[in-house]
Design a protein around this motif. Structure first.
Motif, PDB file in Angstrom:
ATOM      1  N   LYS A 242     -22.146 -26.700  -6.772  1.00  0.00           N
ATOM      2  CA  LYS A 242     -22.573 -27.834  -5.963  1.00  0.00           C
ATOM      3  C   LYS A 242     -21.566 -28.976  -6.088  1.00  0.00           C
ATOM      4  N   ALA A 243     -21.059 -29.188  -7.299  1.00  0.00           N
ATOM      5  CA  ALA A 243     -20.048 -30.234  -7.510  1.00  0.00           C
ATOM      6  C   ALA A 243     -18.742 -29.907  -6.787  1.00  0.00           C
ATOM      7  N   ARG A 244     -18.483 -28.605  -6.596  1.00  0.00           N
ATOM      8  CA  ARG A 244     -17.267 -28.186  -5.884  1.00  0.00           C
ATOM      9  C   ARG A 244     -17.512 -28.027  -4.381  1.00  0.00           C
ATOM     10  N   HIS A 245     -18.708 -28.379  -3.922  1.00  0.00           N
ATOM     11  CA  HIS A 245     -19.092 -28.266  -2.511  1.00  0.00           C
ATOM     12  C   HIS A 245     -18.974 -26.819  -2.018  1.00  0.00           C
ATOM     13  N   ILE A 246     -19.413 -25.902  -2.871  1.00  0.00           N
ATOM     14  CA  ILE A 246     -19.453 -24.481  -2.549  1.00  0.00           C
ATOM     15  C   ILE A 246     -20.915 -24.036  -2.542  1.00  0.00           C
ATOM     16  N   SER A 247     -21.325 -23.375  -1.477  1.00  0.00           N
ATOM     17  CA  SER A 247     -22.703 -22.871  -1.411  1.00  0.00           C
ATOM     18  C   SER A 247     -22.831 -21.641  -2.302  1.00  0.00           C
ATOM     19  N   TYR A 248     -23.896 -21.612  -3.096  1.00  0.00           N
ATOM     20  CA  TYR A 248     -24.084 -20.558  -4.095  1.00  0.00           C
ATOM     21  C   TYR A 248     -25.405 -19.859  -3.850  1.00  0.00           C
ATOM     22  N   TYR A 249     -25.355 -18.522  -3.681  1.00  0.00           N
ATOM     23  CA  TYR A 249     -26.555 -17.748  -3.399  1.00  0.00           C
ATOM     24  C   TYR A 249     -26.674 -16.566  -4.364  1.00  0.00           C
ATOM     25  N   VAL A 250     -27.882 -16.352  -4.840  1.00  0.00           N
ATOM     26  CA  VAL A 250     -28.187 -15.161  -5.628  1.00  0.00           C
ATOM     27  C   VAL A 250     -28.978 -14.214  -4.736  1.00  0.00           C
ATOM     28  N   VAL A 251     -28.505 -12.979  -4.638  1.00  0.00           N
ATOM     29  CA  VAL A 251     -29.145 -11.977  -3.778  1.00  0.00           C
ATOM     30  C   VAL A 251     -29.753 -10.883  -4.645  1.00  0.00           C
ATOM     31  N   LEU A 252     -31.045 -10.648  -4.462  1.00  0.00           N
ATOM     32  CA  LEU A 252     -31.708  -9.533  -5.138  1.00  0.00           C
ATOM     33  C   LEU A 252     -31.557  -8.304  -4.253  1.00  0.00           C
ATOM     34  N   MET A 253     -30.821  -7.316  -4.741  1.00  0.00           N
ATOM     35  CA  MET A 253     -30.491  -6.149  -3.931  1.00  0.00           C
ATOM     36  C   MET A 253     -31.697  -5.229  -3.749  1.00  0.00           C
ATOM     37  N   PRO A 254     -31.738  -4.523  -2.618  1.00  0.00           N
ATOM     38  CA  PRO A 254     -32.906  -3.686  -2.304  1.00  0.00           C
ATOM     39  C   PRO A 254     -32.997  -2.411  -3.129  1.00  0.00           C
ATOM     40  N   VAL A 255     -34.208  -1.907  -3.218  1.00  0.00           N
ATOM     41  CA  VAL A 255     -34.458  -0.594  -3.811  1.00  0.00           C
ATOM     42  C   VAL A 255     -35.238   0.228  -2.798  1.00  0.00           C
ATOM     43  N   SER A 256     -35.196   1.535  -2.949  1.00  0.00           N
ATOM     44  CA  SER A 256     -35.886   2.433  -2.025  1.00  0.00           C
ATOM     45  C   SER A 256     -37.403   2.179  -2.042  1.00  0.00           C
TER      46      SER A 256
END
Length: 329
Positions: A242-256
């Protein structure tokens, strides 16, 4: 007699010095299990990549995030770099956060539900490989790592060489496997955009069922009890970007869908609470795909990757806090 003794000491010291200098070179020549980790370090440390989006994660992200499609979907053919690696933990990916170029606009870190339960860490052999490559965590990176991981990076070079003695054997095995089993891995494994892991879209039924049974029998993670250390570190990463003005996202990957009945109880609420506590934008794709979009119960195939990537691009573009890629009118 003394002269002979001193000569032996000098010879031993010389041999050790040669071994210490030659070992990293030998490891780079052999395609061991950590060769991609070294390449990621080279790409970032050498500033060889110009990128808009950086993607981190383990083999699920390697298979599941198509950097070519993501760049197109975000508009103006944005440049996407995949710093994903088999078995990559959150801590391993975070080693490279501070080295991302200043023009980076988005960071996507793909994880599984089990990561939320902790504990943090990096495989010891991966630490050894990076130390042999010359990597040392800087003061910024130290805020994203556990104290035990920092101690691992403080090991002496002599100890690292001793602990890495089996890497040459592994490298030789993989070198032979390349010729004896030419279709065991995908040709795109070394790609910096979309390193799809497998040479097939669906694992053979026997292999698929074996993996499915192993997943069903694995202990269920406890998401009701948050891992305080992990949440502290990921919060620090969020604030850093956030301080570097970069958007940060955590993605929970899918399972069957075949594994949905084995997911932790009330996991959706646990994920929502985690996002609130850590100040992180979390995209939950756990139940995004049908079973035919998987290579095996945890790894999407190319069709699955196209679905995940389209969803990810749409979520990024719709994020009101991110103005990097405005939606086209």
């Amino acid at each position: 007699m003394k002269k002979l003794f001193y000569c032996q000491i000098v010879l031993i010291a010389l041999c050790l010095s040669i071994a210490m200098a030659a070992t990293p070179i030998v490891f780079r020549l052999l395609p061991d299990d950590f060769a991609r980790l070294s390449r990621i370090y080279e790409w970032i440390d050498g500033r060889r990549l110009i990128l808009d989006v950086a993607v981190f994660g383990d083999s699920r992200a390697m298979n599941g995030i198509n950097g070519y499609l993501l760049g197109e979907a975000l508009g103006e053919n944005r440049t996407v770099a995949s710093f994903t690696n088999p078995g990559q933990s959150f801590s391993e990916g975070a080693l490279f956060y501070s080295s991302l170029p200043s023009d980076t606009k988005v960071v996507v870190h793909c994880i599984g539900l089990n990561t939320l339960a902790g504990p943090m860490g990096i495989a010891e052999k991966k630490v050894d490989r990076l130390l042999l490559d010359g990597y040392r965590p800087d003061s910024v990176t130290a805020h994203f790592l556990s104290s035990s991981t920092l101690r691992e990076f403080g090991k002496s070079r002599l100890r690292v060489l001793y602990e890495s003695r089996t890497c040459a054997k592994t490298g030789l095995h993989n070198l032979l496997r390349k010729y004896l089993e030419p279709n065991s891995l995908s040709d795109s494994l070394d790609s910096s955009v979309y390193p799809y892991l497998y040479p097939y879209e669906r694992a053979p039924k026997e292999q698929y069922d074996k993996y499915l049974l192993a997943q069903k029998q694995s202990p269920q993670v406890d998401l009701q009890t948050p891992d305080a250390e992990f949440e502290t570190k990921i919060r620090a990463a969020s604030r850093y970007f956030k301080a570097r003005h970069i958007s940060y996202y955590v993605v929970l990957m899918p399972v069957s869908p075949l594994l949905w009945n084995y997911l932790p109880q009330d996991y959706e609420q646990c994920v929502s609470d985690f996002a609130s506590r850590t100040e992180v934008a979390v995209f939950d794709y756990t139940k995004l795909l049908d079973d035919d979009l998987f290579c095996d119960p945890a790894h999407p195939n190319r069709a699955g990757a196209a679905r995940i990537t389209a969803k990810l691009a749409d979520d990024i573009l719709r994020d009101p806090l991110s103005g990097h890629f405005p939606e086209e009118e």
